[in-house]
Design an enzyme around this catalytic site. Sequence first.
Site, PDB file in Angstrom:
ATOM      1  N   LYS A  63     -18.217  -5.783   8.883  1.00 21.22           N
ATOM      2  CA  LYS A  63     -16.924  -6.080   9.214  1.00 21.22           C
ATOM      3  C   LYS A  63     -16.192  -5.710  10.316  1.00 21.22           C
ATOM      4  CE  LYS A  63     -15.204  -7.602   4.582  1.00 21.22           C
ATOM      5  NZ  LYS A  63     -14.255  -7.704   3.650  1.00 21.22           N
TER       6      LYS A  63
ATOM      7  N   HIS B  93       0.895  -1.142   0.074  1.00 20.85           N
ATOM      8  CA  HIS B  93      -0.103  -0.013  -0.015  1.00 20.85           C
ATOM      9  C   HIS B  93       1.008   1.460  -0.204  1.00 20.85           C
ATOM     10  CE1 HIS B  93      -3.040  -2.496   2.334  1.00 20.85           C
ATOM     11  NE2 HIS B  93      -3.775  -2.420   1.228  1.00 20.85           N
TER      12      HIS B  93
ATOM     13  N   ARG C  73      -1.936  -5.813  -8.273  1.00 17.28           N
ATOM     14  CA  ARG C  73      -1.003  -7.197  -8.165  1.00 17.28           C
ATOM     15  C   ARG C  73      -1.025  -8.303  -9.176  1.00 17.28           C
ATOM     16  NH1 ARG C  73      -3.382  -8.267  -2.356  1.00 17.28           N
ATOM     17  NH2 ARG C  73      -5.330  -8.360  -3.516  1.00 17.28           N
TER      18      ARG C  73
END
Length: 159
Positions: free
Chosen positions: A41, A17, A90
């Site tokens: 969450k 990040h 990624r």
Amino acid sequence: MRRAVCPGSFDPITNGHLDIIARASRLYDEVYVAVMINKSKKGLFEIEERIDLIRRVTAEYGNVRVEAFHGLLVDFCKQRDIPAIVKGLRAVSDFDYELQMAQMNNGLSGVETLFVPTNPTYSFLSSSLVKEVAAWGGDVSHLVPAEVLTALTERLRKD
């Protein structure tokens, strides 16, 4: 003033990040790190803790602002006059999902998404993986900034 946003949950922020944020900070006058609030969450770190960690590890850049957000990212962008979202990719599997999000965001508001290929050193890295490895006692010191490692170690010791 050229502005961009790097969104995510950052639970916790990783060197991957940080690499994307650093690169964005060289391309834009002002970079917002938007820390997503997802009430459904339960993260390892509270939103305020994530924001504090991100502020500490990005302080050297000087043009990075860190804020929480809840709701649509395009609304966050509109409220701050941010025309661009910067996302790290990624793998090809990231692209499939992120392309759909980019097209939706552009269709909703005209906000553009710029994809930045992740540094190969971090191509496998995710916050979830860092938490899992650390929880089992694995060495993640090369995957997160030192301040994050300290916070992560202390948090996992408590749980």
